[in-house]
Design a protein around this motif. Structure first.
Motif, short mmCIF file in Angstrom:
data_model
loop_
_atom_site.label_atom_id
_atom_site.label_comp_id
_atom_site.label_asym_id
_atom_site.label_seq_id
_atom_site.Cartn_x
_atom_site.Cartn_y
_atom_site.Cartn_z
N LEU A 73 0.60 -1.07 -0.19
CA LEU A 73 0.24 0.11 -0.24
C LEU A 73 0.86 1.11 -0.16
CD1 LEU A 73 -2.42 -0.98 2.41
CD2 LEU A 73 -2.97 -0.77 0.06
N LEU A 74 1.93 0.91 0.32
CA LEU A 74 2.43 2.35 0.63
C LEU A 74 3.79 3.13 -0.71
CD1 LEU A 74 4.31 2.53 4.22
CD2 LEU A 74 3.01 3.92 3.38
N ALA A 131 2.49 1.76 -3.29
CA ALA A 131 1.31 2.47 -4.64
C ALA A 131 1.25 3.25 -4.30
CB ALA A 131 -0.05 1.36 -3.90
N GLU A 132 1.02 4.33 -3.00
CA GLU A 132 1.05 5.31 -2.57
C GLU A 132 1.84 6.15 -3.05
OE1 GLU A 132 -0.14 6.86 1.37
OE2 GLU A 132 -1.89 5.22 0.78
N SER A 133 3.35 5.86 -3.15
CA SER A 133 4.78 7.04 -3.60
C SER A 133 4.53 7.30 -4.53
CB SER A 133 5.92 5.79 -3.41
OG SER A 133 5.84 5.37 -1.49
#
Length: 161
Positions: free
Chosen positions: A156-157, A159-161
């Motif tokens: 998830l992290l 994918a946000e970056s």
């Protein structure tokens, strides 16, 4: 006629392609990720089998206090050739010069000790081994949950970056 059939096949192919492209993708959530990991992780599979074996220890402990049954059987074939020359005449007539026979024996024995401190101590030890297997299985599940959660949140992290 052939062109209308080709046109129908082309329309069907376009509809199928559009349907596949428009098909909603299913995002995996944390619970789905855990369920997949639990069903495919070799560590948790080993922990399940160790738990099953550990639970069997308690069954073995209870069996120590049950009656013990033993069955023995034997069959003996005898054949004897002897001389009766050394015996007095009345006994020499009674005892033949040869004889044979079979002996059948069978015994069934059941033991139930009233007090058996060793069996009771062994039973308690086997029950403790069962409890230990339960704890190890719970630890393995907790470790799997932690590994899945860490991997899930890292994705998830990323994918946000």
């Amino acid at each position: 006629m052939e062109s209308s059939m080709n046109a129908s096949l082309l329309k069907a192919a376009v509809v199928a392609a559009c349907t596949l492209v428009a098909w909603p993708s299913h995002a995996i959530d944390l619970m789905d990720a855990y369920a997949l990991a639990a069903s495919h992780d070799p560590t948790i599979a080993g922990a399940h089998e160790a738990l099953r074996a550990g639970r069997e220890k308690a069954v073995q402990g209870r069996a120590l206090l049950l009656p013990q049954v033993q069955l023995t059987a034997s069959l003996t074939q005898m054949s004897d050739r002897s001389s009766s020359g050394d015996l007095p005449p009345p006994l020499a007539d009674a005892v033949g010069s040869s004889g044979s026979g079979r002996v059948h024996e069978m015994a069934l024995e059941m033991k139930q000790p009233i007090v058996d401190a060793k069996s009771h101590a062994d039973k308690r030890q086997l029950e403790q081994q069962t409890a230990l297997a339960e704890l190890r299985h719970r630890d393995a599940r907790q470790e799997l949950i932690q590994r899945v959660a860490e991997a899930y949140f890292q994705v998830l992290l990323a994918a946000e970056s």
